[in-house]
Design an enzyme around this catalytic site. Structure first.
Site, PDB file in Angstrom:
ATOM      1  N   HIS A  74     -49.018  54.830  95.445  1.00 47.70           N
ATOM      2  CA  HIS A  74     -50.309  55.485  95.672  1.00 47.70           C
ATOM      3  C   HIS A  74     -51.048  55.956  94.420  1.00 47.70           C
ATOM      4  CE1 HIS A  74     -48.444  59.376  94.940  1.00 47.70           C
ATOM      5  NE2 HIS A  74     -49.648  59.911  94.982  1.00 47.70           N
ATOM      6  N   ASP A  75     -50.354  56.096  93.285  1.00 48.04           N
ATOM      7  CA  ASP A  75     -51.065  56.529  92.060  1.00 48.04           C
ATOM      8  C   ASP A  75     -50.831  55.551  90.909  1.00 48.04           C
ATOM      9  OD1 ASP A  75     -52.567  58.785  92.641  1.00 48.04           O
ATOM     10  OD2 ASP A  75     -50.861  60.151  92.494  1.00 48.04           O
ATOM     11  N   ASP A  80     -48.472  63.977  99.272  1.00 48.07           N
ATOM     12  CA  ASP A  80     -49.102  63.936  97.945  1.00 48.07           C
ATOM     13  C   ASP A  80     -49.289  65.331  97.338  1.00 48.07           C
ATOM     14  OD1 ASP A  80     -50.266  62.735  95.768  1.00 48.07           O
ATOM     15  OD2 ASP A  80     -52.258  62.583  96.649  1.00 48.07           O
ATOM     16  N   GLN A 122     -53.558  78.377  92.479  1.00 45.48           N
ATOM     17  CA  GLN A 122     -52.700  78.104  93.625  1.00 45.48           C
ATOM     18  C   GLN A 122     -53.182  78.830  94.866  1.00 45.48           C
ATOM     19  OE1 GLN A 122     -51.861  75.509  92.324  1.00 45.48           O
ATOM     20  NE2 GLN A 122     -49.850  75.410  93.220  1.00 45.48           N
ATOM     21  N   HIS A 182     -49.621  62.645  86.987  1.00 45.66           N
ATOM     22  CA  HIS A 182     -49.659  61.463  87.858  1.00 45.66           C
ATOM     23  C   HIS A 182     -48.800  60.339  87.296  1.00 45.66           C
ATOM     24  CE1 HIS A 182     -53.240  63.611  89.419  1.00 45.66           C
ATOM     25  NE2 HIS A 182     -52.766  63.150  90.560  1.00 45.66           N
TER      26      HIS A 182
HETATM   27  N1  LIG Z   1     -54.337  73.386  92.212  1.00 49.28           N
HETATM   28  C1  LIG Z   1     -53.466  72.512  92.688  1.00 49.28           C
HETATM   29  N2  LIG Z   1     -53.845  71.252  92.893  1.00 49.28           N
HETATM   30  C2  LIG Z   1     -52.937  70.370  93.361  1.00 49.28           C
HETATM   31  C3  LIG Z   1     -51.615  70.744  93.635  1.00 49.28           C
HETATM   32  N3  LIG Z   1     -50.963  69.644  94.097  1.00 49.28           N
HETATM   33  C4  LIG Z   1     -51.845  68.636  94.087  1.00 49.28           C
HETATM   34  N4  LIG Z   1     -53.047  69.064  93.645  1.00 49.28           N
HETATM   35  C5  LIG Z   1     -54.270  68.297  93.497  1.00 49.28           C
HETATM   36  O1  LIG Z   1     -54.459  67.578  94.673  1.00 49.28           O
HETATM   37  C6  LIG Z   1     -54.726  66.261  94.310  1.00 49.28           C
HETATM   38  C7  LIG Z   1     -54.323  65.253  95.303  1.00 49.28           C
HETATM   39  O2  LIG Z   1     -54.695  64.001  94.801  1.00 49.28           O
HETATM   40  P1  LIG Z   1     -54.236  63.562  93.349  1.00 49.28           P
HETATM   41  O3  LIG Z   1     -52.787  63.214  93.366  1.00 49.28           O
HETATM   42  O4  LIG Z   1     -55.173  62.582  92.814  1.00 49.28           O
HETATM   43  O5  LIG Z   1     -54.415  64.884  92.445  1.00 49.28           O
HETATM   44  C8  LIG Z   1     -53.936  66.044  93.046  1.00 49.28           C
HETATM   45  C9  LIG Z   1     -54.152  67.316  92.332  1.00 49.28           C
HETATM   46  O6  LIG Z   1     -55.333  67.289  91.624  1.00 49.28           O
HETATM   47  C10 LIG Z   1     -51.247  72.094  93.409  1.00 49.28           C
HETATM   48  O7  LIG Z   1     -50.111  72.515  93.632  1.00 49.28           O
HETATM   49  N5  LIG Z   1     -52.199  72.920  92.935  1.00 49.28           N
HETATM   50 ZN   LIG Z   2     -50.602  61.571  94.029  1.00 46.87          ZN
END
Ligand SMILES: Nc1nc2c(ncn2[C@@H]2O[C@@H]3COP(=O)(O)O[C@H]3[C@H]2O)c(=O)[nH]1
Ligand SMILES: [Zn+2]
EC number: 3.1.4.-
Length: 915
Positions: A269-270, A379, A430, A229
């Protein structure tokens, strides 16, 4: 009168009641201290002597204390202490040095700072308001950017900010195949600036160029150096949003104000993400969770930081918009940023599905929902990108997940299975994320914006296929390994029949051998049991295990926050949770499992009531039992990675373009050096840390730890806070640290020294490296499944769409970012080719060993076996120096002891003595 004169002299001389006073004339004659004493002069003074009486016959005698005897005994003690010290074996001295080195490492190694031993402190509220009164995190475990680094990026951005982005780069910037890894942060700032100007936002909303630049720089500053993040992630999300805006003509369909809101929301956003998600914030009761009452603590914080930045006039890109418009923008940004909380995923998706039946771009409620879905899609859109861009992002995410779960284990908090390095693999993660979370969301958006089908939906479907196949291969490989291990064991047993134990369970517990992971252990019984289970049908167990392990982030996030928010107990039929939804999701992935009525029921109930007592206690028990070993492993890993970091040429700072190449090169070097086909995947013995007998206090009595069984969840949390380890000194005294042989002990009854001497064994760092290699081999993680070599040698997913298949080699297109400025190669502004020329070996972060999935049942068995072993081997060893076994520590210079020379390879002298 005479007595009074005597008393006067007595008190003047400070004499005690038993003392004798003697008065001498200036000639040295003894005189009587009487009232008629002739007066003296300065030249003929009297001299007063106080003679102390011997105490033998006085009070001390009456108390029975013989001073001479005491002195004599004291001398004896001194002599024996000196003798004892001289006789101490050198190993104790070495141990002392090792502990000092370990302590030093903890105190000075920055990457161990997440342990929080020395970083707790008052942090400034980000966004520039300068409040320093209150630490806003309970634990400051993450890394802020160094001022120097920010200054350097900003100054480089200032040098190039008047440049023009080349046409080719402009085109690529609108596609998901844009490669963020090829650009430096200063260039990324320029690309963001370009997006605003390309959409004509500065002129439409009176955004001054200088203010836009200051805003972007401040935003860059407010992202932390965390694995996932970070600022690069914010850029990727913004870039995906920009691509969707362009592709779907959203400016015309939604209007400029909404587009400005969307783009700015993505950038912010983060902001100031600490690298630990809401689940951690809530469970750890951090300052943020307390501040926002467990309601989207992080998203609220990101939003708050965003508006803190915008509060500063020099950064306020909205300072020239009308009050009315500002209100709309603020509302929109808050809505969008808060929508990124995964705990609200189902709620938003469900509402959007309701709206999408008759979607109306003129309906404000519909547009608001669309905005939320758009930012959510952006996101989580990494998997819509080509493999060589998506894969490093997955690595980063896993790194962040593992950091969190490691910390949760250390702090005794609930650990989310999807973050647990012992339970998750990349393909399995995934499969469930794309299948259960990502694809349903993307498909819903695709219904309203069909232009996105080719742009992001197709690539995501290919990605899911890719991970399914990889998952299958991984599963097969692990089953084969298990089968061969079981066969090996059965073969051994045939050859050397073991004496039949009366208690077969005990035998099973004692016999421990290694799996391909250096840290996971599995009893023969459990591996045999799992073999049997895979060949026979045992739905009950299987479902329990697998349901837990496929819980997605949405499930856990919902569970963590739902019971706190849904106080009315009402659940709208349209707002079903993920597990309910899964049963109705048409497009189910291959990793989807049948959920038994019982486990389904468990999932439907709110968290507190959700689990039956049995399953809960089993789960908790397993977790608690594993906690000791997790701690052990985590420390070993941290130290090993510290070792590796030193061996990497110029240890890299996280998320920094220029250092990524170095890091990947260095790490790869280590991997290659130690990788050998003939390398045994199992070692009979190796030395590692034992962190035993945690002395962290529970409750108010530091001397008396409560047994885990007696501590409920809440108590655990409260006590954990009470017992927070304050400093590394406390930490060291909180654990008894021993170095010894452990775990992969084949013959349980051998003594420790026998085991240590049995064979040369790898150092801790080598072990980690080897294990990650062997895992890679076994699990097929590095298999180039379904990848086609591209023109420039990079692998791509098969079925790449026309847009994706475009060559985005920096040398050919992206590399030529600026047409207005000529980049000097000498100043090393960017070297994208280095990154792209080795996409397969590129690792933004060191590889974390991913282990085969373990069911709670297996975990329990493992922990039982390991605990038995540990008790047998170590628990009765006394701490006294005479009991320290010589083989526990070997000096790296002692070449006769094999291991010493191996330690040398680790390049970390301090560690080599410790490991
Ligand atoms: N397992 C997995 N989680 C994801 C992936 N992309 C985003 N996330 C999760 O989805 C969440 C969306 O919100 P956040 O950005 O807080 O944190 C992100 C990750 O924890 C991905 O490709 N694989
Ligand atoms: Zn994010």
């Amino acid at each position: 009168m005479k007595e009074k004169a005597g008393e006067l002299f007595r008190s003047a001389g400070g004499a005690g009641p038993g003392d004798v006073i003697k008065l001498y004339s200036s000639e040295g004659q003894l005189v009587n201290a009487t009232p008629d004493l002739p007066p003296n002069t300065p030249s003929t003074p009297y001299t007063l002597h106080v003679v102390a009486t011997p105490c033998n016959g006085n009070k001390l005698n009456r108390l029975g204390i013989d001073l001479m005897d005491l002195e004599h005994r004291l001398c004896e003690v001194e002599r024996s202490v000196a003798a004892l010290r001289a006789d101490l074996p050198p190993v104790v001295e070495e141990l002392r040095r090792a502990v000092d080195a370990f302590k030093l490492k903890l105190e000075t190694t920055e990457h161990l700072s997440w342990l929080g031993f020395y970083k707790d402190g008052v942090e400034e509220w980000p966004g520039g308001r300068g409040e320093t009164t209150h630490p806003y995190w309970k634990h400051v475990h993450y890394r802020r950017k160094a001022e120097q680094e920010v200054a350097s990026v900003v100054s480089r951005f200032r040098q190039i900010c008047d440049g023009v982005v080349s046409n080719e780069t402009q085109e690529l910037l609108r596609l998901p195949s844009f490669n963020n890894w090829a650009w430096e942060e200063s260039e990324i700032l320029l690309l963001l600036q370009h997006m605003y100007s390309d959409l004509g936002l500065p002129s439409k909303f009176g955004i001054e160029t200088e203010v836009l630049r200051a805003f972007l720089c401040r935003v860059y500053h407010c992202y932390n150096q965390v694995p996932f993040h970070n600022f690069q992630h914010a850029f990727c999300v913004t870039q995906m949003m920009y691509g969707m805006i362009c592709k779907c003509g959203l400016q015309e369909r939604l209007g400029d104000l909404d587009v400005l809101t969307l783009l700015t929301s993505c950038i912010c956003h983060d902001l100031d993400h600490p690298g630990f998600n809401n689940i951690y914030q809530i469970n750890a009761k951090t300052e943020l969770a307390l501040r926002y009452n467990d309601i989207s603590p992080l998203e609220n914080h990101h939003c708050s930081v965003a508006f803190s930045v915008l509060e500063q006039p020099e950064c306020n890109i909205f300072r020239n918009v009308s009050t009315e418009d500002y209100k709309k923008i603020r509302e929109g940004m808050i809505r969008c940023i808060l929508a990124t909380d995964m705990a609200r995923h189902n709620e938003i998706l469900s509402d959007f599905r309701d709206a999408m039946e008759e979607f109306d771009f003129k309906n404000r409620a519909h547009v608001n929902l669309l905005s939320m879905v758009l930012i959510k899609v952006a996101d989580i859109s990494n998997e819509a990108r080509p493999l060589d861009i998506a894969e490093p992002w997955l690595e980063c995410l896993m790194q962040e997940f593992f950091n969190q779960s490691d910390l949760e284990k250390l702090e005794g908090l609930p650990v989310s299975p999807f973050m647990d390095r012992e339970k998750v693999t990349k393909p399995s993660s995934q499969c469930s994320f794309i299948g259960f979370v990502l694809l349903p969301l993307f498909e819903a958006l695709g219904k309203v914006l069909p232009e996105l089908d080719e742009l992001i939906l197709q690539p995501v479907r290919f990605a899911l296929d890719h991970y399914r196949r990889l998952n299958e291969t991984t599963k097969k490989a692990s089953e084969e390994i298990e089968a061969s291990q079981v066969a090996e064991v059965l073969e051994e047993e045939k050859e050397e029949p073991r004496p039949v134990s009366r208690n077969s369970q005990e035998t099973n517990k004692r016999v421990v051998h290694k799996t391909e992971s250096s840290y996971s252990i599995v009893s023969r019984a459990s591996s045999r049991a799992s073999m049997i289970r895979s060949s026979t049908i045992d739905y009950g167990d299987r479902e329990m295990d697998e349901v837990d392990q496929t819980e997605t982030e949405v499930d856990v996030s919902e569970r963590t926050s739902r019971f706190k928010i849904a106080t009315d107990g009402y659940k709208s039929p349209s707002r079903r949770n993920s597990s309910e939804r899964r049963s109705s999701v048409g497009n189910r992935s291959s990793c989807e499992r049948t959920i038994s009525p019982k486990s389904l029921e468990d999932r439907l109930l709110p968290h507190a009531e959700a689990r039956t007592e049995d399953s809960e206690s089993l789960h908790e028990k397993c977790e608690k039992e594993m906690s000791l070993f997790s701690r052990l492993r985590i420390f070993s890993e941290r130290l090993a990675s510290c070792d590796r970091e030193k061996s990497v040429n110029g240890s890299a700072s996280l998320g920094k373009g220029s250092t990524r190449c170095k890091q990947s090169g260095g790490l790869q070097g280590v991997l290659k050096r130690t990788r050998s086909k003939s390398e045994p995947t199992k070692f009979r013995s190796h030395r590692t840390f034992h962190i035993s007998r945690p002395k962290i206090s529970f409750g108010n009595n530091p001397q008396k730890p409560k047994s885990d069984e007696n501590v409920n969840d809440n108590e655990m949390t409260t006590n954990r806070e009470k017992s927070k380890v304050e400093s590394s000194d406390d930490f060291l005294s909180a654990f008894e640290i021993k170095t010894s042989t452990s775990f992969d002990i084949l013959e349980p009854k051998k003594t420790l020294s026998e085991l240590s001497d049995a064979q040369p064994s790898p150092t801790l760092s080598e072990k980690c490296v080897l294990s990650s290699n062997s895992i890679l081999q076994h699990k097929g993680c590095s298999l180039s499944l379904d990848r086609l070599p591209s023109k420039n040698g990079r692998s791509r997913r098969s079925g790449m769409t026309g847009t994706q298949a475009m060559d985005n080699t920096p040398g050919s297109s992206e590399g030529d970012l600026l047409t207005g400025i000529k980049k000097s190669e000498a100043d090393g502004v960017t070297q994208p080719q280095q990154v792209l020329s080795q996409p397969r070996s590129f690792r933004p972060f060191e590889k974390s060993p991913l282990t085969l999935q373990d069911s709670p049942k297996n975990m329990k068995k493992k922990s039982e076996s390991a605990r038995t072993l540990l008790l047998k081997s170590f628990s009765f060893r006394k701490k006294s120096p005479t009991n320290v076994e010589a083989p526990l520590i070997r000096h790296k210079n002692n070449s006769s002891q094999g291991q010493g020379s191996q330690c040398k390879q680790g390049n970390t002298p301090e560690l080599s003595t410790v490991c």
